[in-house]
Design a protein around this motif. Structure first.
Motif, PDB file in Angstrom:
ATOM      1  N   ILE A  44     -11.555  29.715 -85.261  1.00  0.00           N
ATOM      2  CA  ILE A  44     -12.283  29.764 -84.000  1.00  0.00           C
ATOM      3  C   ILE A  44     -11.397  29.417 -82.807  1.00  0.00           C
ATOM      4  O   ILE A  44     -11.341  30.142 -81.814  1.00  0.00           O
ATOM      5  CB  ILE A  44     -13.493  28.805 -84.050  1.00  0.00           C
ATOM      6  N   VAL A  45     -10.682  28.288 -82.902  1.00  0.00           N
ATOM      7  CA  VAL A  45      -9.840  27.852 -81.793  1.00  0.00           C
ATOM      8  C   VAL A  45      -8.693  28.829 -81.563  1.00  0.00           C
ATOM      9  O   VAL A  45      -8.374  29.181 -80.417  1.00  0.00           O
ATOM     10  CB  VAL A  45      -9.299  26.427 -82.039  1.00  0.00           C
ATOM     11  N   ALA A  46      -8.073  29.290 -82.647  1.00  0.00           N
ATOM     12  CA  ALA A  46      -6.944  30.218 -82.513  1.00  0.00           C
ATOM     13  C   ALA A  46      -7.381  31.531 -81.880  1.00  0.00           C
ATOM     14  O   ALA A  46      -6.658  32.113 -81.064  1.00  0.00           O
ATOM     15  CB  ALA A  46      -6.325  30.474 -83.888  1.00  0.00           C
ATOM     16  N   MET A  47      -8.570  32.017 -82.252  1.00  0.00           N
ATOM     17  CA  MET A  47      -9.059  33.280 -81.698  1.00  0.00           C
ATOM     18  C   MET A  47      -9.423  33.147 -80.223  1.00  0.00           C
ATOM     19  O   MET A  47      -9.502  34.137 -79.500  1.00  0.00           O
ATOM     20  CB  MET A  47     -10.272  33.770 -82.481  1.00  0.00           C
ATOM     21  N   GLY A  48      -9.640  31.915 -79.781  1.00  0.00           N
ATOM     22  CA  GLY A  48     -10.037  31.707 -78.399  1.00  0.00           C
ATOM     23  C   GLY A  48      -9.011  32.208 -77.404  1.00  0.00           C
ATOM     24  O   GLY A  48      -9.368  32.683 -76.316  1.00  0.00           O
ATOM     25  N   SER A  49      -7.721  32.129 -77.747  1.00  0.00           N
ATOM     26  CA  SER A  49      -6.683  32.576 -76.819  1.00  0.00           C
ATOM     27  C   SER A  49      -6.723  34.075 -76.582  1.00  0.00           C
ATOM     28  O   SER A  49      -6.263  34.559 -75.543  1.00  0.00           O
ATOM     29  CB  SER A  49      -5.300  32.167 -77.331  1.00  0.00           C
ATOM     30  N   SER A  50      -7.271  34.831 -77.535  1.00  0.00           N
ATOM     31  CA  SER A  50      -7.359  36.281 -77.390  1.00  0.00           C
ATOM     32  C   SER A  50      -8.751  36.753 -76.999  1.00  0.00           C
ATOM     33  O   SER A  50      -8.973  37.958 -76.865  1.00  0.00           O
ATOM     34  CB  SER A  50      -6.944  36.967 -78.707  1.00  0.00           C
ATOM     35  N   ALA A  51      -9.685  35.822 -76.819  1.00  0.00           N
ATOM     36  CA  ALA A  51     -11.051  36.204 -76.459  1.00  0.00           C
ATOM     37  C   ALA A  51     -11.121  36.995 -75.153  1.00  0.00           C
ATOM     38  O   ALA A  51     -11.868  37.986 -75.077  1.00  0.00           O
ATOM     39  CB  ALA A  51     -11.937  34.966 -76.382  1.00  0.00           C
ATOM     40  N   ASP A 237       7.238  24.056 -81.243  1.00  0.00           N
ATOM     41  CA  ASP A 237       6.606  25.001 -82.156  1.00  0.00           C
ATOM     42  C   ASP A 237       5.273  25.506 -81.615  1.00  0.00           C
ATOM     43  O   ASP A 237       4.895  26.650 -81.851  1.00  0.00           O
ATOM     44  CB  ASP A 237       6.377  24.359 -83.527  1.00  0.00           C
ATOM     45  N   LEU A 238       4.573  24.637 -80.899  1.00  0.00           N
ATOM     46  CA  LEU A 238       3.281  25.041 -80.359  1.00  0.00           C
ATOM     47  C   LEU A 238       3.446  26.100 -79.287  1.00  0.00           C
ATOM     48  O   LEU A 238       2.631  27.018 -79.176  1.00  0.00           O
ATOM     49  CB  LEU A 238       2.545  23.828 -79.790  1.00  0.00           C
ATOM     50  N   ALA A 239       4.490  25.971 -78.474  1.00  0.00           N
ATOM     51  CA  ALA A 239       4.733  26.941 -77.415  1.00  0.00           C
ATOM     52  C   ALA A 239       4.953  28.331 -77.992  1.00  0.00           C
ATOM     53  O   ALA A 239       4.389  29.321 -77.521  1.00  0.00           O
ATOM     54  CB  ALA A 239       5.950  26.515 -76.585  1.00  0.00           C
ATOM     55  N   LEU A 240       5.770  28.419 -79.036  1.00  0.00           N
ATOM     56  CA  LEU A 240       6.042  29.709 -79.659  1.00  0.00           C
ATOM     57  C   LEU A 240       4.892  30.157 -80.553  1.00  0.00           C
ATOM     58  O   LEU A 240       4.526  31.337 -80.577  1.00  0.00           O
ATOM     59  CB  LEU A 240       7.338  29.635 -80.473  1.00  0.00           C
ATOM     60  N   GLY A 241       4.290  29.216 -81.272  1.00  0.00           N
ATOM     61  CA  GLY A 241       3.198  29.562 -82.173  1.00  0.00           C
ATOM     62  C   GLY A 241       2.006  30.127 -81.440  1.00  0.00           C
ATOM     63  O   GLY A 241       1.319  31.032 -81.939  1.00  0.00           O
ATOM     64  N   ASN A 242       1.745  29.623 -80.239  1.00  0.00           N
ATOM     65  CA  ASN A 242       0.651  30.125 -79.427  1.00  0.00           C
ATOM     66  C   ASN A 242       0.856  31.603 -79.092  1.00  0.00           C
ATOM     67  O   ASN A 242      -0.082  32.406 -79.134  1.00  0.00           O
ATOM     68  CB  ASN A 242       0.554  29.298 -78.143  1.00  0.00           C
ATOM     69  N   ILE A 243       2.092  31.966 -78.786  1.00  0.00           N
ATOM     70  CA  ILE A 243       2.422  33.349 -78.435  1.00  0.00           C
ATOM     71  C   ILE A 243       2.333  34.256 -79.656  1.00  0.00           C
ATOM     72  O   ILE A 243       1.751  35.346 -79.603  1.00  0.00           O
ATOM     73  CB  ILE A 243       3.837  33.410 -77.817  1.00  0.00           C
ATOM     74  N   VAL A 244       2.902  33.812 -80.765  1.00  0.00           N
ATOM     75  CA  VAL A 244       2.903  34.626 -81.986  1.00  0.00           C
ATOM     76  C   VAL A 244       1.481  34.869 -82.470  1.00  0.00           C
ATOM     77  O   VAL A 244       1.094  36.005 -82.788  1.00  0.00           O
ATOM     78  CB  VAL A 244       3.742  33.950 -83.090  1.00  0.00           C
ATOM     79  N   GLY A 245       0.673  33.813 -82.515  1.00  0.00           N
ATOM     80  CA  GLY A 245      -0.707  33.959 -82.972  1.00  0.00           C
ATOM     81  C   GLY A 245      -1.519  34.874 -82.071  1.00  0.00           C
ATOM     82  O   GLY A 245      -2.282  35.722 -82.545  1.00  0.00           O
ATOM     83  N   SER A 246      -1.348  34.723 -80.758  1.00  0.00           N
ATOM     84  CA  SER A 246      -2.063  35.559 -79.810  1.00  0.00           C
ATOM     85  C   SER A 246      -1.685  37.029 -79.967  1.00  0.00           C
ATOM     86  O   SER A 246      -2.549  37.917 -79.909  1.00  0.00           O
ATOM     87  CB  SER A 246      -1.770  35.099 -78.376  1.00  0.00           C
ATOM     88  N   ASN A 247      -0.407  37.306 -80.188  1.00  0.00           N
ATOM     89  CA  ASN A 247       0.040  38.692 -80.339  1.00  0.00           C
ATOM     90  C   ASN A 247      -0.498  39.337 -81.609  1.00  0.00           C
ATOM     91  O   ASN A 247      -0.811  40.527 -81.628  1.00  0.00           O
ATOM     92  CB  ASN A 247       1.568  38.758 -80.310  1.00  0.00           C
ATOM     93  N   ILE A 248      -0.599  38.555 -82.678  1.00  0.00           N
ATOM     94  CA  ILE A 248      -1.186  39.082 -83.914  1.00  0.00           C
ATOM     95  C   ILE A 248      -2.640  39.482 -83.669  1.00  0.00           C
ATOM     96  O   ILE A 248      -3.079  40.576 -84.053  1.00  0.00           O
ATOM     97  CB  ILE A 248      -1.110  38.040 -85.049  1.00  0.00           C
ATOM     98  N   PHE A 249      -3.383  38.610 -82.998  1.00  0.00           N
ATOM     99  CA  PHE A 249      -4.789  38.901 -82.721  1.00  0.00           C
ATOM    100  C   PHE A 249      -4.938  40.081 -81.762  1.00  0.00           C
ATOM    101  O   PHE A 249      -5.884  40.866 -81.878  1.00  0.00           O
ATOM    102  CB  PHE A 249      -5.491  37.665 -82.158  1.00  0.00           C
ATOM    103  N   ASN A 250      -4.036  40.195 -80.789  1.00  0.00           N
ATOM    104  CA  ASN A 250      -4.104  41.309 -79.848  1.00  0.00           C
ATOM    105  C   ASN A 250      -3.949  42.647 -80.562  1.00  0.00           C
ATOM    106  O   ASN A 250      -4.678  43.607 -80.278  1.00  0.00           O
ATOM    107  CB  ASN A 250      -3.016  41.177 -78.778  1.00  0.00           C
ATOM    108  N   ILE A 251      -3.002  42.714 -81.477  1.00  0.00           N
ATOM    109  CA  ILE A 251      -2.769  43.959 -82.200  1.00  0.00           C
ATOM    110  C   ILE A 251      -3.969  44.306 -83.081  1.00  0.00           C
ATOM    111  O   ILE A 251      -4.461  45.445 -83.071  1.00  0.00           O
ATOM    112  CB  ILE A 251      -1.492  43.864 -83.068  1.00  0.00           C
ATOM    113  N   LEU A 252      -4.449  43.338 -83.825  1.00  0.00           N
ATOM    114  CA  LEU A 252      -5.473  43.626 -84.825  1.00  0.00           C
ATOM    115  C   LEU A 252      -6.887  43.680 -84.245  1.00  0.00           C
ATOM    116  O   LEU A 252      -7.670  44.564 -84.599  1.00  0.00           O
ATOM    117  CB  LEU A 252      -5.411  42.585 -85.940  1.00  0.00           C
ATOM    118  N   ALA A 253      -7.249  42.741 -83.383  1.00  0.00           N
ATOM    119  CA  ALA A 253      -8.622  42.676 -82.875  1.00  0.00           C
ATOM    120  C   ALA A 253      -8.814  43.461 -81.582  1.00  0.00           C
ATOM    121  O   ALA A 253      -9.784  44.203 -81.444  1.00  0.00           O
ATOM    122  CB  ALA A 253      -9.030  41.224 -82.664  1.00  0.00           C
TER     123      ALA A 253
END
Length: 319
Positions: A44-51, A237-253
């Motif tokens: 839920i929290v991770a998906m919030g950045s791509s909402a 790690d959070l700075a980069l992880g936030n970007i990587v996770g958001s990009n994965i969600f952008n492509i797929l969702a």
């Protein structure tokens, strides 16, 4: 024109705010019903950045404008890597040593190549949308399963995922925020699309370019703020992880929205110029971040390269 710009900016602010409140309420409800904080953080929290991107893509597709939706998906990934990461690294070089990133970086590279294959023929089908959204939920489930399996793993990204889950929020208040978010998200996204479309018509720009630039930059502002805040707290790690996770969600969702709602042909530039840029930047990010042993530093020189690339790309879009 001034009114259109004001509508766009107000829509972006409302979109980001309502997405944050919706996620806050949903995460609080999930915690109150006993769902583990780690799982809530990774879903839920991770998906919030791509909402914001998902809602804009949904609204655009519903209006029959797949080019804005596709431009938002591709443009957000370009902005996250070239602008957000570039500026972040210029402020402070990043040390990469997260175990979770070692899993997510290859996933990002793979899903980007899948998107390239899907977009290559300049035609989105409903079946391709089903594939993307299925991969979206499969990726989330897979990451949760791997993380729970390795419970001894000490990873700053996992710790942050749990810390971002609200606690002590009543079901009543959490429900209010969910309802507020659900009402405001579609309204705000509608005004973002309308304002951006008016600006595009005024300046003679394509809907694709507006999605790649104004909307993509606007919806990526939370990632920029989160990344800068992370480096200030020395949480690289959070700075980069936030970007990587958001990009994965952008492509797929996000990219799944136009395919599921309004499949069909789209602007050839998205299947050419912009797709090449997304793939190239993703590969470059993988090279800059990947390491087999020890730590890998993304330097200011590399950050300058990314930021410079963003400026050149914007110039090409508007030239």
């Amino acid at each position: 024109m001034i009114l259109s710009i004001a509508i766009l900016l107000a829509g972006l602010v409302g979109l980001i705010w309502s997405a944050d409140k919706f996620v806050y309420g949903a995460a609080a409800i999930a915690r109150n019903f006993g769902l583990p904080p780690l799982i809530i953080g990774l879903t839920i929290v991770a998906m919030g950045s791509s909402a914001p991107e998902i809602m804009v893509a949904f609204t655009s597709a519903m209006d029959g404008n797949s080019n804005t939706a596709i431009g938002n998906a591709l443009g957000s990934n370009i902005t996250n890597i070239a602008l957000v990461l570039g500026v972040t690294v210029l402020l402070q070089p990043l040390l990469v040593h997260s175990q979770l990133l070692k899993r997510e970086l290859p996933i990002l590279l793979v899903v980007t190549l899948i998107a390239a294959y899907i977009l290559w023929d300049q035609f989105l089908t409903f079946a391709e949308g089903v594939v993307l959204i299925t991969l979206f939920f499969s990726t989330i489930g897979g990451l949760c399963w791997l993380t729970l399996r390795d419970k001894k793993l000490k990873d700053p990204l996992l710790e942050e995922a749990q810390e971002d889950v609200p606690e002590g929020v009543s079901n009543h208040m959490a429900t209010i925020w969910i309802v507020v978010g659900m009402i405001m998200l579609p309204i705000a996204s509608y005004y973002v699309v309308e304002g951006a479309s008016d600006i595009a018509r005024y300046f003679g720009l394509s809907e694709l370019v507006i999605g790649l630039t104004i909307i993509a930059i606007g919806t990526s502002l939370p990632e920029l703020a989160a990344s800068i805040a992370s480096i200030k707290n020395n949480e690289h790690d959070l700075a980069l992880g936030n970007i990587v996770g958001s990009n994965i969600f952008n492509i797929l969702a996000v990219l799944a929205m136009p395919a599921l709602i309004n499949p069909g042909i789209f602007d050839q530039e998205a299947a050419g110029r912009d797709l090449y840029v997304v793939v190239g930047l993703t590969v470059l990010l993988f090279i800059m971040s990947w390491h087999l042993f020890g730590k890998r530093k993304i330097t200011r020189v590399e950050g300058g390269i990314l930021f410079g690339f963003f400026i050149v790309y914007q110039f090409l879009l508007f030239s």
